[in-house]
Design a protein around this motif. Structure first.
Motif, PDB file in Angstrom:
ATOM      1  N   HIS A 123      -1.218  -3.200   5.032  1.00  0.00           N
ATOM      2  CA  HIS A 123      -2.659  -3.077   5.240  1.00  0.00           C
ATOM      3  C   HIS A 123      -3.397  -3.178   3.909  1.00  0.00           C
ATOM      4  O   HIS A 123      -2.959  -2.623   2.893  1.00  0.00           O
ATOM      5  CB  HIS A 123      -2.971  -1.731   5.891  1.00  0.00           C
TER       6      HIS A 123
ATOM      7  N   THR B 106       4.117  -3.123   8.768  1.00  0.00           N
ATOM      8  CA  THR B 106       2.710  -3.497   8.604  1.00  0.00           C
ATOM      9  C   THR B 106       2.296  -3.305   7.152  1.00  0.00           C
ATOM     10  O   THR B 106       2.608  -2.278   6.551  1.00  0.00           O
ATOM     11  CB  THR B 106       1.807  -2.634   9.506  1.00  0.00           C
TER      12      THR B 106
ATOM     13  N   SER C 296      -2.518  -6.688   7.935  1.00  0.00           N
ATOM     14  CA  SER C 296      -3.576  -5.891   8.548  1.00  0.00           C
ATOM     15  C   SER C 296      -4.695  -5.747   7.528  1.00  0.00           C
ATOM     16  O   SER C 296      -4.432  -5.679   6.324  1.00  0.00           O
ATOM     17  CB  SER C 296      -3.037  -4.513   8.951  1.00  0.00           C
TER      18      SER C 296
ATOM     19  N   ASP D  66      -7.168  -5.160  12.278  1.00  0.00           N
ATOM     20  CA  ASP D  66      -6.851  -3.866  11.689  1.00  0.00           C
ATOM     21  C   ASP D  66      -5.802  -3.187  12.559  1.00  0.00           C
ATOM     22  O   ASP D  66      -6.107  -2.628  13.612  1.00  0.00           O
ATOM     23  CB  ASP D  66      -8.113  -3.010  11.595  1.00  0.00           C
ATOM     24  N   ARG D  67      -4.539  -3.216  12.118  1.00  0.00           N
ATOM     25  CA  ARG D  67      -3.447  -2.594  12.860  1.00  0.00           C
ATOM     26  C   ARG D  67      -3.314  -1.104  12.560  1.00  0.00           C
ATOM     27  O   ARG D  67      -2.622  -0.386  13.278  1.00  0.00           O
ATOM     28  CB  ARG D  67      -2.119  -3.290  12.527  1.00  0.00           C
TER      29      ARG D  67
END
Length: 393
Positions: A289, A287, A313, A213-214
């Motif tokens: 997610h 990123t 992510s 999880d970024r």
């Protein structure tokens, strides 16, 4: 730095053409709503018509053409009447007075012919014009004007704005009004914004490996194209489920990519990300997610992310807060549109959802997180600022 030329996926073009054909509105009006060039949309419509013309159809006679034009005119007027009365039913009180009707006609006179509205509401046109010239006490006039504007903003928001958003919209238009006053006006006028439904968990824990999880619930970004979120939801139609995948830019909260289909295979989310990549500049090292759905963990989708040099992510399984931005958009979409409609076909659902995303949500709806600005406006402000800086340098 100048923006790169905009590109559009075939799905986006098809849905834009359908908005023109299904609504019967001019190409110029739909192009303005979508924020695209009128000539570009006109080219798409012309190409669609050429591809779908039936050369075997016999040409109509002059009388048939005249009758067809009459029927089309009658159909437009009936559609206009139904649309107006639908809005009137939501805006007027249970037992509206003649003054209530006159106020509604005054608000809508730029959208519909006055004489038609008078006929539909069973009031005289001469009486309406007499009413518009009739003086009234200053305080009553101010209150009536405020209520009229509140009703108009509430209707324009598709009955989705509460007192805070309407107060913000009034301030933006040069009519300051407190949230408390707007709330009181709305209560007295019987205007109540649609309410969201309870969250229901749909992601089930599994054994598939997932990226780290970024994002860690930080859905902010310093510029467009650096942090994106996505998810899949489903919409009920009489033909069966329609699945919708979206890609949202955390900087502007704009839905930059979407795709709809009668399945939720991996190509659905690939199509949504492809649309995002054609419409916005995704920065190297950005990123993306999502939750831990199998589609997002698939090798095919991971290859797409690597091709665009985007880091994957994922939040924890079944924890909606880890992807709350995407979840919030779906909640808004269903609360403000889907749960208030019945879709006989997938096509009708696709058209309505396309119009909601591209016209209303991205370009008209005030977003509280953005300081009651629209996603399109916030994105344009960023590009204008960066262009000015580059020119100054």
């Amino acid at each position: 730095m100048a923006q790169s030329r905009r590109r559009f996926t075939p799905e986006y073009k098809d849905e834009a053409v359908k908005l023109v054909l299904d609504s019967g509105r001019p190409v110029s009006a739909v192009a303005k709503d979508l924020g695209i060039n009128e000539g570009t949309l006109g080219t798409w419509v012309a190409a669609w018509r050429r591809a779908h013309e039936n050369s075997e159809d016999e040409p109509l006679t002059m009388s048939e053409r005249a009758r067809l034009r009459e029927l089309e005119k009658e159909n437009r007027e009936l559609r206009m009447e139904r649309e107006f009365l639908s809005k009137a039913g939501r805006l007027l009180r249970a037992t509206p007075s003649v003054t209530d009707k006159y106020e509604l006609i005054s608000v809508k006179k730029d959208c519909y012919p006055v004489r038609n509205m008078c006929r539909w509401l069973a009031v005289s046109a001469s009486g309406f014009y007499d009413w518009t010239r009739r003086p009234s006490p200053t305080s009553s006039r101010r209150r009536a004007t405020l209520e009229t504007r509140v009703r108009a903003l509430f209707a324009a928001s598709r009955q989705t704005y509460g007192a805070r958003r309407i107060a913000a919209a009034l301030r933006a238009s040069g009519t300051p009004a407190s949230v408390r006053l707007v709330r009181r006006v709305m209560r007295q006028a019987g205007l109540r914004a649609c309410q969201p439904r309870a969250y229901r968990r749909t992601t089930i824990p599994g054994q598939a490996p997932a990226p780290t999880d970024r994002v860690r619930r930080d859905f902010t970004a310093t510029r467009p194209g650096t942090k994106l979120v996505g998810d899949i939801t489903y919409i009920r139609t009489n033909e069966g489920w329609l699945y919708l995948a979206t890609v949202i830019d955390c900087y502007s909260r704009k839905v930059v990519g979407w795709s709809m289909a009668d399945h939720m295979r991996t190509e659905l989310i690939i199509d949504a990300f492809t649309m995002a990549a054609t419409r916005t500049r995704i920065q190297e090292g950005a990123t993306f997610h999502s939750d831990r759905g199998s589609q997002y963990l698939s090798d095919a989708y991971q290859r797409v992310l690597r091709h665009h040099q985007v880091h994957p992510s994922a939040g924890a399984t079944g924890v909606c807060w880890d992807n709350s931005l995407a979840e919030s958009f779906f909640g808004t979409l269903k609360n403000e549109l889907v749960h208030r409609e019945n879709y006989p076909t997938r096509r009708t659902a696709r058209t309505a959802i396309t119009e909601y995303i591209e016209v209303f949500y991205n370009r008209q709806r005030l977003h509280s997180t953005l300081g009651y600005q629209t996603p399109e406006h916030v994105e344009n402000l960023y590009h204008t600022a960066t262009t000015n800086i580059a020119d100054a340098a």
